[in-house]
Motif scaffolding. Structure first.
Motif: not given
Ligand code: SAM
Length: 287
Positions: A121, A123, A147, A172, A192-194, A198
């Motif tokens: 995740g 970014g 993602y 995902d 991290s912040y991902a 969901v």
């Protein structure tokens, strides 16, 4: 008031520097969000990483800091939260450095026997690229999965420009899938912040990560369950996650998943937030 050379704020002061207190208390209208595939593609795939990719693919050469500068105003003075200080004002670039310090400290404990550093995740790879500049991580191979297609493409483009190898794949957290990379055994995996994008984190999340046989997994994620319902601030953080449609079961799902595979689980709650209403906790587990 100043502490550790920082301009300290009270909870009341936050309304001066953030539009969120008025939104959280329903004084200002805010339409409750739902985080689904099309919303993530709009927010990150198109608006954030997509626009950065469109710009930087036309540039002949650039640095990671050029991308960061275009992503946000690093000179902006913002309100932050830190567990040891409380609320305070700082410059956005300093807030980013403080976050990275926490990541370095938590991850570097495991570098000695690690084969590589992996971010899921990721970014456009800002965190993993920055960590890789630090001496503790310099020798580690890098793996990043993301993602959105534009995020993946931007990681690869940055990697060419800064001349740093990184293996890029797609992941995902909804359907627990990873493609395009093969994570070597004994990796250090982090998020991290991902994960909070969901709707509900599956119990098998831990099992999914454990299949890669990492030496440690560390999540720097905001955890709804860790916000204290007996404080005004804790309730505001919960409401913030509610209104934004973020995951509410990250901590419990990971802790239960760890129990299932008998992994060691440690949580350091609500450590730091460059957004005071969304501080991250550090959840560490070792298989
Ligand atoms: C706030 S950004 C954080 C990026 C990076 N980890 C960092 O800390 O700078 C959130 C990232 O999570 C990704 N994401 C959203 N939904 C996801 C999912 N279901 N699985 C994996 N990543 C997801 C987004 O595409 C985005 O790149």
């Amino acid at each position: 008031m100043k502490r550790q050379n920082k301009e300290i704020l009270s909870l009341n002061d936050l309304a001066l520097y953030s539009e969120w207190p008025a939104r959280l208390l329903s004084i200002d209208f805010f339409r409750k969000k739902e985080k689904n595939h099309s919303e993530i593609v709009r927010e990150f795939g198109n608006d954030k990483w997509g626009k950065l990719l469109d710009f930087f693919k036309k540039e002949s050469s650039f640095l990671l800091s050029d991308v960061e500068n275009m992503e946000k105003d690093l000179d902006k003075i913002i309100p932050c939260y830190d567990h040891s200080i409380g609320f305070y004002l700082t410059q956005s670039r300093l807030a980013d450095l403080e976050v990275l310090q926490y990541y370095k400290k938590a991850l570097s404990k495991y570098v000695e026997n690690a084969s590589c550093l992996v971010e899921l995740g990721a970014g456009y790879g800002n965190k993993i690229f920055k960590l890789s500049e630090h001496k503790s991580f310099k020798h580690l191979d890098l793996y990043a999965a993301e993602y959105t297609d534009s995020g993946c493409d931007l990681i690869s483009l940055i990697s060419k420009n800064i001349n740093k190898n990184i293996n890029v794949g797609k992941c995902d957290f909804n359907n627990l899938s990873l493609s395009g990379i093969k994570i070597p055994e004994n990796s250090i995996i982090f998020t991290s912040y991902a994960v909070h994008y969901v709707t509900e984190l599956k119990l098998d999340f831990v099992k999914f990560l454990d299949q890669f046989k990492p030496i440690a997994v560390i999540h720097f994620e905001p955890c709804y369950e860790y916000f204290d319902e007996k404080t005004t601030y804790g309730l505001m953080c919960k409401r913030y996650m509610d209104l934004n449609g973020y995951t509410k079961n990250i901590a419990t799902s990971i802790q239960d998943g760890c129990k299932k595979i008998s992994a060691n689980f440690t949580a350091h709650k609500n450590i730091h937030g460059s957004n005071p209403f969304l501080p991250f906790s550090i959840i560490e587990w070792t298989p």
